[in-house]
Structures are given as C-alpha cells and as structure tokens.
Design an enzyme around this catalytic site. Structure first.
Site, mmCIF file in Angstrom:
data_model
loop_
_atom_site.group_PDB
_atom_site.id
_atom_site.type_symbol
_atom_site.label_atom_id
_atom_site.label_comp_id
_atom_site.label_asym_id
_atom_site.label_seq_id
_atom_site.Cartn_x
_atom_site.Cartn_y
_atom_site.Cartn_z
ATOM 1 N N ARG A 178 0.837 -1.185 0.000
ATOM 2 C CA ARG A 178 0.000 0.000 0.000
ATOM 3 C C ARG A 178 0.877 1.242 0.000
ATOM 4 N NH1 ARG A 178 -3.739 -2.530 -1.567
ATOM 5 N NH2 ARG A 178 -5.657 -3.064 -0.459
ATOM 6 N N HIS A 201 -0.361 -0.058 -9.812
ATOM 7 C CA HIS A 201 -1.152 -0.904 -8.893
ATOM 8 C C HIS A 201 -1.658 -2.163 -9.607
ATOM 9 C CE1 HIS A 201 -3.599 -0.825 -4.921
ATOM 10 N NE2 HIS A 201 -3.388 -2.079 -5.326
#
Lengths: 309, 309
Positions: B224, B272
């Site tokens: 993250r 991502h």
C-alpha cells in the site's frame, strides 16, 4: 607434466587458488608463463589468444572453462584431434536459470510495457494472463534449459521445449528437430534461447522464425549472438510483430556504438552477463574430470566435434 | 434473503457468472440495483462507493473481495459492528508472488543498473553475487509473504521475514515486532513490502527505515502507498543510499502527474497491478466462507478489527 591455465590475465577469478585447493599435487602454469611447453599435458581454457595452444607437443586433453565452446573453433590453429570437454558447472547453470527467470517473469508481468508507460507518464492497468494461461518456450534442453525449466515449473506456466534430439522432461511439451521448430514457436509467447552455437544453429533466428512466434511475443537471447540475424530481428520489431527482444549476446561484442539495438524502444541490452562460470563451483568439476581422464574414463561434458557441443 | 455484490460497474470480471456457477440457489443482486435493501444478508465488496452499505438493515456478513481491507475503513459510514472477512484467494497470492519474484530477480541480476547503462550506451559487466550471497527480506508473512517465500526458496537466496507477531517458516530467518525491525532491515539488500495497511504500519517506511537498509539496497513496495513516507523515500534515493525503489502503490492513486516519482531515474512505477483478485479462484473461496458462516463456523480470513487485518 603440468596443467596449463589459459585465461585472460585480467580475469579476476582466483582460478589458481581454487585449483590448488582441490588438486594440491598438480603443477599449475598460467599462460603466458608456461615454461617448457612440452610439459603441458592438460589445458584449461577460457578464451585463449589465437595460437596460444600451438606447440604443446604432449597435450592430451583440453578442458574449456565455459559452457559454450563455439568461440574456440574460430582459431584455425585450435587442435581438433584432442578430446575437448565443455564446462558443466552447476553454478553457471543456476546463474543462467536466474537470468532466464528474471527476464521471463518481467515479460509475463508486462514490465517492459509498464516501463514505456512510466516514460510516457501513463497510469493504466493492462490485461494480465495467469501463469497457466501463458506459454513459455525454451530452446535448448541441456543443463541450462533443464535448470531453467526446474525454476519455471512452480509458477505453473505452460512450458514447452525444443532441442536438436528428442528429450522427455516432466511437465514440458518437448519438440525436437527442424520439423517441429515451427509448431514449437507458434505456441511460445515468451521464447528463451539457450542453445549451443553450432553450424546447425548459427543464424537460426531469422525472419521465418520471428514470423512464427505469436504476435506480441517476447524473444530472450541468453545464448550466443551468432544465433540471430540481427537485421531480421529489427525488422520483426519494427513491423510490430515481435513485442520485445531481450538480448544478452550479439553478433559483435561489445555491441558497437551506433548499432540500432542500443536505442531501440523494444530492445533490452545487457552486456553478456546472463551467466558466469563460478570458479568455486567449476573447479571441483574440472578436478573430477581430470581424475576420470587419468583413470581412462570419459570426462563429463566431452564435446561431440561433429555436433559442435 | 440475497447476496449483494458491491463492485464497480466497469469491473470487467464476471463476478455474477462465477457466483451463479458455485452458488446456483442464491439470489445475487449487483449494486446499485439492490431492490429492497432489507433483503441483503451478505455483502461482497470490492471498493464500494462511500455510503453504499448504509441502510442494509438485515446485513449479517461483509466479505471483501480484496486481500487488503484498509480502504473500507476510509468510509466513516462503513459498518464496524459486523463480521468482516478479507479475501484469501490462491490466485491473488500466486499473482502477487509472481510480481515479487519478477522484481526481486530483476534487482538481484542488476537489471535496473543495466537499463541505465543501456540508456548511456555503456557495455560493462558489473559484479554479480550468487543467490546464496544475496539477502532478501520479506515484510509480511501472511498468505502473500508465504507464497512469495515458497517461490524464492529454490533460488537459494538468504531469506528473512518480518511480521507483527512471531512466525516460524522453513528456511527463513524470522523477525517480529518493532524491536526486531532494524536488525531485519540491516540484512535485507532487497526488501519486499507485503504488509497489510493498519494504523500500526501506516508511514512505517520513513527516513529511519530507509537508513537501516544496506547501502545500495532495493525497496520493492507491492502493498500500500500509505506504508511509505514518499518524501523520505525520495531523500534516501537522492542521497545515494537507496539504490532503487520499485513502487506499485502510492499515497495518491493514480500517481499524480508532476509527482517526482514518475521521472526519478532510480524509481520504477507500475500502476497498482502487482496482483488482482481472480474471480475464478476467489469465488469458490467466497462460497466456502458463506457455507461456513451459515453453518455457524468462522469464515477463513475473518478480520481482527483491532489489528486492522
């Protein structure tokens, strides 16, 4: 009698130290300080200077320190009437397999595409096949190809292999000979070249081979530059058929300044570093082979001069 | 009673088809077409719109479709009084491990250095450690960290892992808790972050952490963006201490135009994409959990709301 070591004076590996450690009773002479050349019984050769092996009147065995022996034959004075052994080094095979995995996984996870997107400042997820939807083809199923296949297997790729003579390997669709080259290529979205360079494989990768790969395919050459017709490779890239070429080896090395491969947006250039012989793992293998030779047994890695490897 | 599916209308995966295949008797309603909201007993959530779960008066279970649940808590209306399950998807773990391996092997084989050399037209072999001379550290030893460790093990790297609570894993030096973070970092030449984002791990990667990594170390963040103080990361890169950062996640996503990470010569940006939940492998897991929940058993992946994962 003595062992002659023919490696470049600048080679940083401690060949002599490793040899002394495993063969303490042998006399080792490092080129060019050979003393009486008639004393040399066994030659351990890296990339010897042309003519370096001339005049070794009592030479009985040549042991190459690299996996590929093709460069030795470029010297017309290289003795072809003696047994020649190529290096089967577990460290070299492991190193090559690491490099192959690094490049296969980069291609699989589309890291070349994402690099180009980064250069353009583009944030966009691209379609990602699962490993079991991705076909990887290995050309060459000797020590290097098998070590690569072993590391690829746990990922679950659809694996295929191609070799000169028919092989059987667990979990790998095996193809052999010229007749089966195109069916093999057609299913190889990522193709890794680990073949030996022989008269049969020189210039193998030409326009026809690149056309047979699936559109968008990735070609990874970790073997020899002499395998590839570089003009045909560039044409396949420029036509948009080939997606990426990852090249560790070239027709001319170092790759000359101005060669268009240096700056091609779909070419990755590395300077012949996919695998090194590791003196620490290689020299014990050499010692085994010398013992086998002296006992009248066949060394491991004896080159078939007809086949060229 | 019905199952509510809260995924973005643009999500291309066939969630409903996969659900029908394994749960043919269940009624599936896809947000925003929920009908009577009081019918929804179980919510399957991707990244729901803020407030999407309000007014579900008979909701009993929330099953997240991603491995990380941190984003759900950003919605102040997200119900915190219900059992919440995070996705344990073998396909997602395999996908994450593939990405981790691709990036670890690229770092190990110095492909970032060779890319810069190619850009400069430089042909030069760089020192190459063997895998057994290379230390790789994995932060997070849950499903993702363990899948990554399994694929790394055959290469022979010196492996270490760090987790919140003490773990024992074959062939991995395990470190746990804040006290052991720095000893772990000091031996991790290549560090891969796979931690969950919790109040405890937010901004974990700050100047002190980067300084603890060995000089020339490589930091790979596949977890993250909220784990990383990006200004500190840039400072560690610009000081020449950190060798490379490979970043799949960012404090703000998409990574804003003009953010210096886009163009930093020692930063790799991917959008991502390190791992996706695969509906084909994930939905059977969801079905198992629904069956367990209805049988009064605890679902697999139940989130400890205190720990945050």
């Amino acid at each position: 009698m003595a062992i002659g070591l023919f490696v470049h004076p600048d080679d940083p590996r401690d060949w002599v130290g490793e040899l002394h450690a495993v063969l303490p009773k042998e006399e080792i002479r490092r080129w060019p300080d050979l003393g009486d050349r008639a004393d040399i019984e066994i030659a351990l050769v890296g990339k010897p200077e042309p003519g370096a092996l001339q005049g070794l009147s009592r030479l009985r065995l040549i042991h190459c320190l690299w996996a590929g022996v093709d460069q030795l034959f470029q010297d017309p004075t290289f003795p072809r009437n003696l047994p020649l052994v190529r290096m089967i080094d577990p460290g070299l095979a492991a190193s090559m397999a690491e490099s192959a995995l690094a490049h296969v996984l980069a291609a699989h996870r589309r890291l070349h595409d994402y690099r180009r997107q980064q250069d353009a400042g583009t944030w966009k997820a691209l379609p990602q096949p699962r490993a079991d939807e991705r076909s990887v083809g290995i050309l060459g199923l000797g020590e290097l190809g098998r070590a690569t296949a072993s590391l690829l297997r746990p990922f679950g790729f659809r694996l295929a292999g191609w070799s000169r003579t028919a092989k059987q390997l667990d979990g790998i669709a095996c193809f052999a000979g010229r007749d089966q080259l195109h069916p093999f290529l057609q299913r190889s979205e990522i193709a890794v070249n680990l073949l030996p360079l022989t008269p049969e494989t020189r210039n193998l990768f030409d326009a026809g081979v690149f056309a047979a790969l699936p559109a968008g395919g990735v070609f990874i050459n970790l073997a020899r530059g002499g395998h590839v017709v570089e003009a045909d490779l560039l044409a396949a890239l420029d036509a948009g058929h080939l997606g990426q070429a990852v090249l560790d080896v070239f027709q001319t090395e170092p790759l000359p300044q101005g060669n268009p491969l240096w700056r091609h947006p779909r070419v990755t250039v590395t300077p012949h570093v996919a695998a090194f012989t590791d003196a620490r793992t290689a020299i014990p293998e050499v010692a085994h082979n010398i013992a086998r030779f002296r006992a009248g047994e066949s060394p491991r890695g004896l080159v078939d001069l007809e086949a060229g490897y």
